[in-house]
Design a protein around this motif. Structure first.
Motif, PDB file in Angstrom:
ATOM      1  N   ARG A 154       6.086  -0.193  -7.275  1.00  0.00           N
ATOM      2  CA  ARG A 154       5.174   1.288  -6.269  1.00  0.00           C
ATOM      3  C   ARG A 154       5.539   2.267  -5.959  1.00  0.00           C
ATOM      4  O   ARG A 154       6.327   1.673  -5.661  1.00  0.00           O
ATOM      5  N   ALA A 155       4.764   2.764  -6.096  1.00  0.00           N
ATOM      6  CA  ALA A 155       5.024   4.259  -4.994  1.00  0.00           C
ATOM      7  C   ALA A 155       4.527   4.182  -3.765  1.00  0.00           C
ATOM      8  O   ALA A 155       3.949   3.580  -3.245  1.00  0.00           O
ATOM      9  N   VAL A 156       5.414   4.916  -2.790  1.00  0.00           N
ATOM     10  CA  VAL A 156       5.165   5.082  -1.489  1.00  0.00           C
ATOM     11  C   VAL A 156       4.615   6.829  -1.331  1.00  0.00           C
ATOM     12  O   VAL A 156       5.387   7.712  -2.022  1.00  0.00           O
ATOM     13  N   ASP A 157       3.740   7.166  -0.486  1.00  0.00           N
ATOM     14  CA  ASP A 157       3.123   8.433  -0.277  1.00  0.00           C
ATOM     15  C   ASP A 157       3.997   8.944   1.112  1.00  0.00           C
ATOM     16  O   ASP A 157       2.925   8.810   1.838  1.00  0.00           O
ATOM     17  N   SER A 158       4.951   9.348   0.288  1.00  0.00           N
ATOM     18  CA  SER A 158       5.460  10.094   2.017  1.00  0.00           C
ATOM     19  C   SER A 158       5.842  12.095   1.604  1.00  0.00           C
ATOM     20  O   SER A 158       6.503  11.434   0.044  1.00  0.00           O
ATOM     21  N   GLU A 159       6.724  12.352   2.131  1.00  0.00           N
ATOM     22  CA  GLU A 159       5.796  13.816   1.804  1.00  0.00           C
ATOM     23  C   GLU A 159       8.329  13.558   2.119  1.00  0.00           C
ATOM     24  O   GLU A 159       8.386  14.276   1.144  1.00  0.00           O
ATOM     25  N   ASP A 160       8.887  13.222   2.356  1.00  0.00           N
ATOM     26  CA  ASP A 160      10.242  12.901   3.326  1.00  0.00           C
ATOM     27  C   ASP A 160      10.855  12.101   1.715  1.00  0.00           C
ATOM     28  O   ASP A 160      11.172  10.733   1.594  1.00  0.00           O
ATOM     29  N   THR A 161      11.280  12.621   0.869  1.00  0.00           N
ATOM     30  CA  THR A 161      11.914  11.941  -0.556  1.00  0.00           C
ATOM     31  C   THR A 161      13.051  11.224  -0.390  1.00  0.00           C
ATOM     32  O   THR A 161      13.725  10.644  -1.116  1.00  0.00           O
ATOM     33  N   SER A 162      13.380  11.598   1.128  1.00  0.00           N
ATOM     34  CA  SER A 162      15.445  11.134   0.936  1.00  0.00           C
ATOM     35  C   SER A 162      15.001   9.987   1.299  1.00  0.00           C
ATOM     36  O   SER A 162      16.224   9.467   1.623  1.00  0.00           O
ATOM     37  N   LEU A 163      13.870   9.797   1.611  1.00  0.00           N
ATOM     38  CA  LEU A 163      13.975   8.349   2.216  1.00  0.00           C
ATOM     39  C   LEU A 163      13.913   6.959   1.176  1.00  0.00           C
ATOM     40  O   LEU A 163      14.425   5.732   1.543  1.00  0.00           O
ATOM     41  N   TYR A 164      14.196   7.529   0.303  1.00  0.00           N
ATOM     42  CA  TYR A 164      14.908   6.335  -0.922  1.00  0.00           C
ATOM     43  C   TYR A 164      14.721   7.234  -1.982  1.00  0.00           C
ATOM     44  O   TYR A 164      14.894   8.453  -2.343  1.00  0.00           O
ATOM     45  N   LYS A 165      16.111   6.280  -3.383  1.00  0.00           N
ATOM     46  CA  LYS A 165      16.950   6.800  -3.727  1.00  0.00           C
ATOM     47  C   LYS A 165      16.405   6.694  -5.840  1.00  0.00           C
ATOM     48  O   LYS A 165      16.922   7.900  -5.849  1.00  0.00           O
ATOM     49  N   THR A 166      15.517   6.566  -5.543  1.00  0.00           N
ATOM     50  CA  THR A 166      14.057   6.001  -6.753  1.00  0.00           C
ATOM     51  C   THR A 166      13.560   5.046  -6.922  1.00  0.00           C
ATOM     52  O   THR A 166      13.522   4.576  -6.187  1.00  0.00           O
ATOM     53  N   PHE A 167      12.975   5.574  -7.879  1.00  0.00           N
ATOM     54  CA  PHE A 167      11.462   4.590  -8.317  1.00  0.00           C
ATOM     55  C   PHE A 167      11.398   4.607  -9.589  1.00  0.00           C
ATOM     56  O   PHE A 167      11.211   4.844 -10.299  1.00  0.00           O
ATOM     57  N   LEU A 168      11.600   2.848  -9.373  1.00  0.00           N
ATOM     58  CA  LEU A 168      11.466   2.254 -11.046  1.00  0.00           C
ATOM     59  C   LEU A 168      10.223   1.846 -11.016  1.00  0.00           C
ATOM     60  O   LEU A 168       9.424   0.657  -9.932  1.00  0.00           O
ATOM     61  N   GLY A 169       9.459   2.802 -11.258  1.00  0.00           N
ATOM     62  CA  GLY A 169       8.089   1.763 -12.620  1.00  0.00           C
ATOM     63  C   GLY A 169       7.444   2.399 -13.397  1.00  0.00           C
ATOM     64  O   GLY A 169       7.162   3.295 -14.010  1.00  0.00           O
ATOM     65  N   SER A 170       5.956   1.881 -13.421  1.00  0.00           N
ATOM     66  CA  SER A 170       4.856   2.227 -14.053  1.00  0.00           C
ATOM     67  C   SER A 170       4.404   3.420 -13.866  1.00  0.00           C
ATOM     68  O   SER A 170       4.297   3.742 -12.534  1.00  0.00           O
ATOM     69  N   ASP A 171       4.031   4.808 -15.155  1.00  0.00           N
ATOM     70  CA  ASP A 171       2.996   5.470 -14.877  1.00  0.00           C
ATOM     71  C   ASP A 171       1.632   5.057 -14.986  1.00  0.00           C
ATOM     72  O   ASP A 171       0.821   4.770 -15.837  1.00  0.00           O
ATOM     73  N   PHE A 172       1.000   4.456 -13.657  1.00  0.00           N
ATOM     74  CA  PHE A 172      -0.033   4.191 -13.325  1.00  0.00           C
ATOM     75  C   PHE A 172      -1.008   4.685 -13.503  1.00  0.00           C
ATOM     76  O   PHE A 172      -2.602   4.561 -14.285  1.00  0.00           O
ATOM     77  N   VAL A 173      -1.376   6.521 -13.444  1.00  0.00           N
ATOM     78  CA  VAL A 173      -2.435   6.676 -14.145  1.00  0.00           C
ATOM     79  C   VAL A 173      -2.496   7.324 -15.087  1.00  0.00           C
ATOM     80  O   VAL A 173      -3.541   6.987 -16.227  1.00  0.00           O
ATOM     81  N   VAL A 196       0.907  -1.074  -0.037  1.00  0.00           N
ATOM     82  CA  VAL A 196      -0.310  -0.086  -0.639  1.00  0.00           C
ATOM     83  C   VAL A 196       0.910   0.836   0.545  1.00  0.00           C
ATOM     84  O   VAL A 196       1.966   1.036  -0.209  1.00  0.00           O
ATOM     85  N   GLU A 197       0.166   2.697  -0.484  1.00  0.00           N
ATOM     86  CA  GLU A 197       1.476   3.751  -0.246  1.00  0.00           C
ATOM     87  C   GLU A 197       1.492   4.900   0.676  1.00  0.00           C
ATOM     88  O   GLU A 197       2.549   5.024   1.443  1.00  0.00           O
ATOM     89  N   THR A 198       0.779   4.279   1.634  1.00  0.00           N
ATOM     90  CA  THR A 198       1.027   4.719   3.148  1.00  0.00           C
ATOM     91  C   THR A 198       1.732   4.107   4.200  1.00  0.00           C
ATOM     92  O   THR A 198       1.566   2.743   4.196  1.00  0.00           O
ATOM     93  N   GLY A 199       2.680   4.254   5.154  1.00  0.00           N
ATOM     94  CA  GLY A 199       2.567   4.126   6.866  1.00  0.00           C
ATOM     95  C   GLY A 199       4.039   3.881   6.312  1.00  0.00           C
ATOM     96  O   GLY A 199       4.676   2.246   7.150  1.00  0.00           O
ATOM     97  N   TRP A 200       4.974   4.169   5.498  1.00  0.00           N
ATOM     98  CA  TRP A 200       6.283   3.272   5.425  1.00  0.00           C
ATOM     99  C   TRP A 200       7.571   4.158   6.176  1.00  0.00           C
ATOM    100  O   TRP A 200       8.437   3.710   6.705  1.00  0.00           O
TER     101      TRP A 200
END
Ligand code: AHR
Length: 303
Positions: A106-125, A83-87
């Motif tokens: 899949r992405a996380v819904d986190s304000e702090d983008t320094s918590l991960y280096k990159t996000f590899l995946g599709s554009d689901f929208v 799921v997106e939240t709670g990470w």
């Protein structure tokens, strides 16, 4: 390295092999099975030692797996958040342990983008939008859409819903019922059975993945209707079973979501562990398939 003696840049301490902890969502769909195989095969090909964990679609299992990877001092953690939240808490723990994190699929819904280096995946929208665009051109008299959503709170469920809904705004098309089938075949079948009993005049099924669409096909047949004709079906993924149903005319259109992320993931992991810069977002390239296109593509389809 695998000796557990260090993390990023630990090559001097042991054999120089990168160790990756990978926390997978589960084995809920054909897409996921292909994704897991891609990660495992490409890790082996890239000489990356993989510690693989299957969360069986439960966030708490994924959090446990990530904590265990931190304890084992892996060089890099990759995961596909159920799921997106709670990470934030667990990702902060990884950051404090100096272990880089890569979001896969899949992405996380986190304000702090320094918590991960990159996000590899599709554009689901975009995938949701493509599904709607096809329908707008091919709806005929159809107006009533029922939606089979993916796992509640998962990025692909949220985004595919949003992309589709936005794109049908101002048309005659409307989503008359929408429920989660949890990205599984049995879930899709169950929800569709209920819809067929309670929702009058269903023209179209929009399923967030092939498996739920395939489950819906079973329910539609059991109700004495013809899938693809009496009720149009649009799905996302384009795995072999979905493409076979599309070629047979039981599904009408599929938006591709590419599960073969393993190779790019290993490349990104090596760079991240070496301390090199990587783009913060890597979007997967994808296409769409009509029935004719599915017939042509099927013989070469790998998954
Ligand atoms: O996150 C990708 C989605 O997850 C796929 O579309 C679906 O089949 C899977 O379960």
């Amino acid at each position: 390295g695998s000796g557990g003696s260090g993390n990023a840049g630990s090559s001097g301490a042991d054999d120089g092999k990168i160790t990756m902890g990978f926390a997978q969502v589960g084995a809920e769909s054909g897409w996921r099975t292909a994704n897991t195989k891609s990660v495992q095969d490409e890790a082996a090909a890239a000489g990356v030692e993989l510690k693989f964990s299957d969360a069986q679609q439960r966030q708490e299992n994924q959090i446990k797996a990530i904590r265990s990877f931190i304890q084992q001092k892996v060089d890099v953690i990759a995961f596909s958040p159920v799921v997106e939240t709670g990470w934030d808490t667990v990702l902060l723990e990884a950051q404090r342990a100096d272990i880089p994190v890569i979001l896969t699929d899949r992405a996380v819904d986190s304000e702090d983008t320094s918590l991960y280096k990159t996000f590899l995946g599709s554009d689901f929208v975009e995938e949701g939008r493509k599904a709607a665009e096809w329908l707008k051109e091919n709806a005929g008299d159809a107006t009533n859409v029922v939606e089979l959503q993916g796992t509640t709170g998962a990025a692909p469920a949220i985004d595919r819903k949003e992309g589709f809904e936005k794109a049908i705004e101002g048309t005659n098309l409307k989503v008359v019922a929408s429920q989660t089938g949890d990205f599984t075949r049995s879930g899709g079948k169950q929800v569709m059975e209920a819809f067929l009993k309670s929702v009058p005049d269903i023209d179209v099924v929009y399923a967030h993945n092939d498996d739920m669409g395939l489950g819906a096909i079973e329910a539609i047949k059991a109700a004495g209707k013809v899938p693809g004709k009496d009720i149009k079906i649009i799905t996302v993924d384009a795995v072999k079973d979905g493409m076979t149903a599309l070629a047979a005319g039981e599904i009408n259109f599929i938006v591709e979501c590419n599960p073969l992320l393993g190779k790019q993931l290993m490349e990104l992991a090596k760079k991240v562990v070496a301390g090199e810069e990587v783009p913060t977002r890597v979007v997967t390239e994808e296409t769409t398939f009509t029935s004719e296109q599915a017939k042509a593509a099927l013989p070469e389809r790998k998954y």
